[in-house]
Design an enzyme around this catalytic site. Structure first.
Site, PDB file in Angstrom:
ATOM      1  N   TYR A  44      -3.570  -0.224  10.139  1.00  0.00           N
ATOM      2  CA  TYR A  44      -3.288  -0.675   8.779  1.00  0.00           C
ATOM      3  C   TYR A  44      -1.864  -0.296   8.367  1.00  0.00           C
ATOM      4  CZ  TYR A  44      -3.987  -1.431   3.759  1.00  0.00           C
ATOM      5  OH  TYR A  44      -3.889  -1.863   2.452  1.00  0.00           O
TER       6      TYR A  44
ATOM      7  N   SER B 211       0.843  -1.189   0.000  1.00  0.00           N
ATOM      8  CA  SER B 211       0.000   0.000   0.000  1.00  0.00           C
ATOM      9  C   SER B 211       0.881   1.242   0.000  1.00  0.00           C
ATOM     10  CB  SER B 211      -0.886   0.014   1.254  1.00  0.00           C
ATOM     11  OG  SER B 211      -1.553   1.253   1.406  1.00  0.00           O
TER      12      SER B 211
END
Length: 276
Positions: free
Chosen positions: A147, A134
C-alpha cells in the site's frame, strides 16, 4: 447550489460515500462510482447517478466516464480519485503478482481515468483533480509495504502532474487522510488471504502476534482516528478554492508524519515507526 459536476470513485462506503452524500446535499451533481454493480444499484436507489468503474478493468473506466460525459454534455468540473485497497504483509512475503494487482487498483486505474478526464477539463479551461492519498504516502510503516508503494507513487505522479498542468486552469490536489473510520481494514482481508502465505513465512510468529489480531479482530479506533466526514471537509475546501493547496492533511497522525518527514533523518523515522 453550485450546479457543478463531480465524479467520485469508491463510493460503496467510507470516504467516497460520505463525500458523495455531502456534496450532493451542497448542490453538486454527483456521479458516485462503485466497483460492484450491486453497490451502484443501491446508490441509484438513493437518487445518485452511479456509473460502474472498476480501476482494474479499463473497459469500465472508459464506459463509466462516457456515461458521465453523456449526462453532462461533455463537461466535468471535478474528479475525486478515491477507490483503493490495502494488502497487508511483510515485503519479503509479498509476491510480485500481488504487488502488480494492488498497483492496478491503486495507481494504474487512477492514471487511466485521470488521463481521460484531463482533455475534458483542458477544453473547458478549468477543473479539479483530487487524489485521495494517505499518511502512508508520506511515511512508510512496517507491514504495509504494498500500500505504501502505491501511495508513494501516487504522490510523485500527482506532484509531477500538478507542475505540468500549471497555467491550464486544472488543479491537482492530494488529500492525506491518515486513520479514518471506514471498512478499509476489513476489505483488505481477501487480498491478504489471496496473496500472503504467512503460515510459511520465517516470521510466522510475528504475524500471529502482531498482524493477524489487528487484521481480523481490530482493536477499536486508532489513535487520532476521525470519521470520513473529516476527509470530505478538506475535499470541500479544495473544491471551493480557485487556487487550492497542493496537499491537505486531515488527521493529527498525518500532520505528525509530514512534520517528521521534513525534520528527521530516514534512520530516525525508521526507529520511530518500528516502535509503533
Amino acid at each position: 447550489m453550485t450546479g457543478k459536476s463531480i465524479l467520485i470513485t469508491g463510493c460503496s462506503s467510507g470516504i467516497g460515500q460520505d463525500a458523495a452524500r455531502t456534496l450532493k446535499g451542497r448542490g453538486w451533481r454527483v456521479f458516485a462510482a462503485c466497483r460492484q454493480q450491486a453497490d451502484c444499484d443501491r446508490l441509484r436507489d438513493e437518487g445518485f447517478e452511479s456509473p460502474r468503474i472498476d480501476y482494474t478493468d479499463g473497459t469500465t473506466i472508459a464506459a463509466g466516464l462516457a456515461q458521465v460525459l453523456e449526462a453532462t454534455g461533455g463537461t466535468l468540473d471535478a474528479l475525486f480519485n478515491n477507490g483503493a485497497h490495502q494488502l497487508a504483509g511483510l515485503v519479503e512475503d509479498l509476491p510480485t503478482e500481488g504487488l502488480r494487482a494492488i498497483f492496478e487498483a491503486n495507481l494504474f486505474g487512477w492514471h487511466d481515468l485521470t488521463r481521460r478526464v484531463i482533455p475534458v477539463m483542458r477544453a473547458q479551461g478549468h477543473g479539479h483533480v483530487v487524489q485521495c492519498s494517505s499518511g502512508l504516502g508520506l511515511v512508510a510503516i512496517p507491514w504495509r509495504g504494498a500500500y505504501v508503494a502505491t501511495k508513494f507513487a501516487l504522490e510523485g505522479l500527482s506532484d509531477t502532474m500538478r507542475a505540468e498542468l500549471r497555467g491550464t486552469g486544472i488543479s491537482v490536489v492530494l488529500i492525506e487522510p491518515g486513520p479514518i473510520t471506514t471498512l478499509f481494514r476489513e476489505k483488505g482481508i481477501p487480498y491478504f488471504e489471496r496473496y500472503i502465505d504467512w503460515r510459511n513465512s520465517p516470521r510466522r510468529v510475528d504475524y500471529e502476534a502482531r498482524l493477524l489480531p489487528r487484521l481480523y479482530n481490530g482493536s477499536g479506533p486508532d489513535r487520532f482516528e476521525l470519521p470520513a466526514s473529516a476527509v470530505t471537509a478538506k475535499l470541500i475546501r479544495a473544491l471551493d478554492s480557485t487556487a487550492p493547496a497542493p496537499r491537505y492533511y486531515v488527521t493529527t497522525a498525518t500532520y505528525i508524519g509530514g512534520y517528521l518527514r521534513r525534520i528527521l533523518s530516514s534512520r530516525m523515522i525508521d526507529r520511530i515507526v518500528t516502535r509503533i
